[in-house]
Design an enzyme around this catalytic site. Structure first.
Site, PDB file in Angstrom:
ATOM      1  N   SER A  64      62.394  13.283  47.311  1.00  0.00           N
ATOM      2  CA  SER A  64      61.978  12.862  48.667  1.00  0.00           C
ATOM      3  C   SER A  64      61.515  11.578  48.941  1.00  0.00           C
ATOM      4  CB  SER A  64      61.501  13.966  49.580  1.00  0.00           C
ATOM      5  OG  SER A  64      60.044  14.056  49.000  1.00  0.00           O
ATOM      6  N   SER A 111      59.892  15.407  43.613  1.00  0.00           N
ATOM      7  CA  SER A 111      60.320  14.141  44.350  1.00  0.00           C
ATOM      8  C   SER A 111      59.370  12.714  44.252  1.00  0.00           C
ATOM      9  CB  SER A 111      59.624  14.561  46.025  1.00  0.00           C
ATOM     10  OG  SER A 111      60.572  15.574  46.451  1.00  0.00           O
ATOM     11  N   LYS A 133      54.108   6.402  51.803  1.00  0.00           N
ATOM     12  CA  LYS A 133      55.108   7.343  52.238  1.00  0.00           C
ATOM     13  C   LYS A 133      54.670   7.902  53.526  1.00  0.00           C
ATOM     14  CE  LYS A 133      57.478  11.328  50.412  1.00  0.00           C
ATOM     15  NZ  LYS A 133      57.683  12.401  49.407  1.00  0.00           N
TER      16      LYS A 133
END
EC number: 6.3.5.7
Length: 496
Positions: free
Chosen positions: A159, A183, A79
């Protein structure tokens, strides 16, 4: 030959140790898959092909000597919130344009120590603020799943949308992610993958770009429960560089996969039965309850009376912390700089151009609730609510409950630029209604695929555990996975 990208981490790890194929071959297979899929799905914002092949070659050398780590030769996606030394790290924000950190996050350093390979950096909501991966400076991620008979583009959740979509589309063997209010778990539920938010303090936050420091926690997304257990064992560690890191031994989570849950007490909170909740979500929940009953667990009705206040309190606490954390982005030392006639104007111009709308909204909310005259009315009250939310969970676990079962999300994935949700900020925030209480209490929570909606989209269940008892929720999640199975989507993007 089998498409190597279809192998789970456990399968690939076994095959690599048996020298059935090389780490370079596995890495090449993923890089080709990314090259084919990324123009459509937009999961990666930076592809580190050269570095990946170098790491794979080194893995092959170690494997040949019988010296491989627990993730030796396994290609992962990272990420864009994790600092990766000398590699693009921007939290998918324009304000960090061109930033390449001179240091490595503790979590990624742990993965490289254990032999994992970096394929690239994954798309995400800007600064991890979002529930649909539509706030990224690099554009939205497209969910690899589609409704039956439809070509509508769907969100992967957020997210960590890039992480979940890349795992679901087999563009990495597994991925790192972060969870501040859901998330990891919400995108995992939207994409038919497994995601765990560990207990606050289990994984180091050092080198992870901060959103809300008292809520942020790193964790993995994988194709199944076992893969997540393997990844978390590597990611978790005590770290003196993180003052909130907890010095406890990290169990070998994989050893708990397949163990009996007979006699365990599973709580089902009445407050999670929301008014107007879709019948298929209620049915999914009941299916999970039945699975656990059949495996010998006792189902106990419980109450978490302050749960209903967790979401509004979260949307005070998290923006307040964000407004403080994001004050460091001013264009002076790194990232974007937009000139002005003096320093103040330069700060204003840089932040105006560099931050997206959702980030600006949360900074404004956070600054407001921390401002003179409003601090006691909002922020202090929200922190008191947080204490009550945590107390509810503490009392529940003290009564003998081993874990709590809830839905992961109130709906399946929705459309990109869905007008109803896009124009209603509260509707977007409500996506996190089942996940936020876990962050507020600092507990571990896992999302496990549990079926498909009437339109053929994945749905997930959430298991919430006691602090630092991730092994228990892995154990229970695996029972659900064994009973219900895993889910994958057709690779429609390869036919375009």
């Amino acid at each position: 030959m089998t498409d190597l990208t279809t192998l789970t981490i456990a399968q690939a790890r076994y095959a690599l140790t048996k020298r059935e194929f090389k780490a370079t071959e596995l890495t090449e297979a993923y890089l080709k898959a990314i090259e084919l899929a990324n123009p459509t799905l937009n999961t990666y914002v930076a592809i580190t092909a050269e570095q990946a092949m170098k790491m794979a070659t080194e893995s092959d050398s170690r494997l040949a000597r019988g010296q491989g780590g627990i993730l030796e030769g396994i290609p992962l996606g990272i990420k864009d919130l994790f600092a990766t030394q000398g590699v693009h790290t921007q939290a998918c924000s324009y304000i960090l344009d061109g930033f390449k950190p001179p240091y490595e996050s503790t979590v990624t350093a742990n993965l490289w120590r254990d032999g994992a390979i970096m394929l690239g950096k994954l798309n995400m909501d800007e600064f991890a603020m979002g529930s649909s991966n539509e706030t990224s400076y690099y554009g939205p991620v497209i969910n690899p799943w589609r409704k039956k008979g439809s070509n509508e583009k769907l969100v992967p959740g957020g997210s960590s949308g890039g992480s979940a979509a890349a795992v679901a589309a087999q563009l990495c063997a597994g991925a790192t992610a972060t969870d501040t209010g859901g998330s990891i778990r919400q995108p995992a539920a939207f994409t038919g993958t497994v995601g765990i938010k560990p207990t606050y303090g289990r994984c180091s936050r050092w080198g992870v770009i901060a959103f809300a420091s008292s809520l942020d926690q790193a964790g993995p997304i994988g194709r199944n429960v076992r893969d997540c257990a393997i990844l978390l064992k590597s990611m978790a560690s005590f770290d003196e560089k993180d003052s909130t890191s907890v010095n406890l031994p990290v169990p070998d989570y994989e050893n708990y996969i397949g163990q009996s849950i007979k006699g365990m007490e599973i709580g089902v909170p009445k407050e999670y039965y929301l008014e107007g909740m879709a019948s298929e979500i209620v049915e999914l929940w009941q299916k999970g309850i039945n699975c656990l009953k059949e495996a010998g667990a006792k189902i106990i009705d419980i109450s978490l009376p302050h749960t209903k206040y967790a979401l509004p309190a979260y949307y005070i606490v998290a923006p307040a912390e964000a407004s403080s954390n994001l004050a460091r982005y001013d264009g002076v030392r790194f990232g974007l700089r937009v000139p002005g006639k003096d320093a103040i104007e330069m700060y204003e111009n840089t932040r105006s151009a560099g931050f997206g709308d959702e980030v600006k909204r949360r900074i404004l909310i956070g600054t407001y609730v921390l401002s003179s005259g409003y601090y006691d009315a909002y922020y202090l009250q929200a922190q008191k609510v947080r204490t009550l939310v945590k107390r509810d969970f503490d009392q529940c676990f003290a009564s003998g409950i081993d874990a709590i079962l809830t839905p992961a999300t109130p709906t399946p994935a929705f459309g990109i630029a869905d007008e109803k949700i896009k124009n209603d900020t509260v509707a977007m925030y409500l996506n996190d209604i089942f996940t936020v209480p876990v962050n507020m209490a600092g507990l571990p929570g896992i999302s496990v695929p549990s079926g498909l909606s009437s339109t053929g989209l994945p749905l997930g269940l959430q298991l919430i555990g006691k602090p630092f008892a991730e092994e228990v929720i892995f154990q229970i999640a695996h029972i659900i996975e064994q009973a219900i199975g895993t889910f994958s989507t057709e690779k429609w993007w390869t036919q375009q």
